[in-house]
Design a protein around this motif. Structure first.
Motif, PDB file in Angstrom:
ATOM      1  N   GLU A 169       1.086  -1.377   0.059  1.00 14.22           N
ATOM      2  CA  GLU A 169      -0.289   0.004  -0.344  1.00 14.22           C
ATOM      3  C   GLU A 169       0.897   1.806   0.133  1.00 14.22           C
ATOM      4  N   LYS A 170       2.215   1.329   0.874  1.00 11.42           N
ATOM      5  CA  LYS A 170       2.993   2.493   0.920  1.00 11.42           C
ATOM      6  C   LYS A 170       3.600   2.232  -0.718  1.00 11.42           C
ATOM      7  N   VAL A 171       4.076   1.837  -1.522  1.00 10.46           N
ATOM      8  CA  VAL A 171       4.502   1.863  -2.473  1.00 10.46           C
ATOM      9  C   VAL A 171       3.327   2.174  -3.300  1.00 10.46           C
ATOM     10  N   ILE A 172       2.364   1.567  -3.426  1.00  8.60           N
ATOM     11  CA  ILE A 172       1.564   2.019  -4.573  1.00  8.60           C
ATOM     12  C   ILE A 172       1.005   3.740  -4.343  1.00  8.60           C
ATOM     13  N   GLU A 173       0.920   3.602  -3.153  1.00  5.01           N
ATOM     14  CA  GLU A 173       0.920   5.723  -2.978  1.00  5.01           C
ATOM     15  C   GLU A 173       2.178   6.119  -3.048  1.00  5.01           C
ATOM     16  N   GLN A 174       2.961   6.094  -2.653  1.00  3.14           N
ATOM     17  CA  GLN A 174       4.566   6.408  -3.740  1.00  3.14           C
ATOM     18  C   GLN A 174       4.189   6.699  -5.119  1.00  3.14           C
ATOM     19  N   TYR A 175       3.599   5.470  -5.560  1.00  4.55           N
ATOM     20  CA  TYR A 175       4.227   5.569  -7.481  1.00  4.55           C
ATOM     21  C   TYR A 175       3.213   6.755  -7.704  1.00  4.55           C
ATOM     22  N   ASP A 177       2.010   9.206  -6.167  1.00  2.64           N
ATOM     23  CA  ASP A 177       2.642  11.079  -5.783  1.00  2.64           C
ATOM     24  C   ASP A 177       3.489  11.719  -6.849  1.00  2.64           C
ATOM     25  N   GLU A 178       2.616  12.106  -7.522  1.00  4.63           N
ATOM     26  CA  GLU A 178       3.697  13.383  -8.500  1.00  4.63           C
ATOM     27  C   GLU A 178       5.171  13.883  -8.358  1.00  4.63           C
ATOM     28  N   SER A 179       5.052  13.776  -7.450  1.00  2.45           N
ATOM     29  CA  SER A 179       6.149  15.088  -6.786  1.00  2.45           C
ATOM     30  C   SER A 179       6.817  13.354  -6.566  1.00  2.45           C
ATOM     31  N   SER A 180       6.924  12.536  -6.374  1.00  2.00           N
ATOM     32  CA  SER A 180       7.368  11.376  -5.899  1.00  2.00           C
ATOM     33  C   SER A 180       8.710  11.068  -7.368  1.00  2.00           C
ATOM     34  N   THR A 181       9.706  12.175  -7.097  1.00  2.00           N
ATOM     35  CA  THR A 181      11.401  11.336  -8.229  1.00  2.00           C
ATOM     36  C   THR A 181      11.805   9.673  -7.986  1.00  2.00           C
ATOM     37  N   ALA A 182      11.487   9.591  -6.496  1.00  2.00           N
ATOM     38  CA  ALA A 182      12.033   7.730  -6.266  1.00  2.00           C
ATOM     39  C   ALA A 182      10.935   7.406  -7.699  1.00  2.00           C
ATOM     40  N   ALA A 183       9.412   6.978  -7.933  1.00  2.00           N
ATOM     41  CA  ALA A 183       8.353   6.345  -8.108  1.00  2.00           C
ATOM     42  C   ALA A 183       8.695   6.435  -9.882  1.00  2.00           C
TER      43      ALA A 183
END
Length: 193
Positions: A169-175, A177-183
């Motif tokens: 669930e954390k990874v989905i939300e991170q993915y 997130d438009e501002s996530s450079t890691a995603a």
């Protein structure tokens, strides 16, 4: 040990290709020079799953017996870390991957569908069979996907591992997130192959 307990320890995820990331069909289209052009279908669900897996810290690759330009193109688009084609004895590639990464067999998950996958599945930490796998492969598996190869089995494997690790669930939300450079860095290509 349960499949969930095994999945908690996984750091490397390796897929077979035909029958796992595809439905196993190989289309040969003749060209004007009398040679064949190979075509295969891949699931977009698996592609997005690979992005989620990478974002969740998994190191992902493929090992296949066949040599295929189609597979090479898709592997590049998926930004896979490990790409081994022409592998009749897949444990050789597995040993090379483990040497490169410093991980052990119990930290490796493998997804297969046919008997060529058994040597790896019998030794790895988490053996996963696709829903369409041969019975011998399902019998050797710790987990069987809900979906068949080419229809989201790869995504099933990734979701299972990340769920067991408590990070899905954390990874989905991170993915999302438009501002996530890691995603953005973990995402697959745009299909402009």
């Amino acid at each position: 040990m349960t499949a969930e307990a095994r999945a908690k320890n996984i750091k490397v995820l390796i897929f077979d290709v035909d029958g796992v990331l595809t439905d196993g069909q190989i289309f040969v289209i003749p060209n004007s020079e009398g040679h064949g052009i190979e075509a295969k279908g891949f699931s977009a669900h698996d592609g997005l799953g690979i992005s989620l897996g990478r974002l969740g810290g998994l190191r992902i690759g493929i090992i296949t017996k066949r040599q295929s330009q189609t597979v090479a193109i898709r592997a590049k688009d998926l930004k896979l870390e490990f790409i081994y084609q022409g592998q009749s004895h897949k444990m050789n590639a597995i040993n090379e991957i483990l040497e490169k990464t410093g991980y052990t067999l119990d930290q490796l998950a493998y997804v297969g569908d046919d008997i060529i996958d058994l040597p790896v599945m019998r030794r790895c930490g988490l053996a996963i069979a696709t829903a369409n796998a041969r019975q011998q492969v399902k019998s050797a598996a710790h987990y069987v996907t809900a979906n068949a190869g080419g229809f989201g089995a790869g995504r099933d494997a990734i979701d299972f591992i990340l769920s067991a690790q408590g990070t899905l669930e954390k990874v989905i939300e991170q993915y999302l997130d438009e501002s996530s450079t890691a995603a953005a860095a973990s995402d697959v290509g745009t299909g402009n192959m």
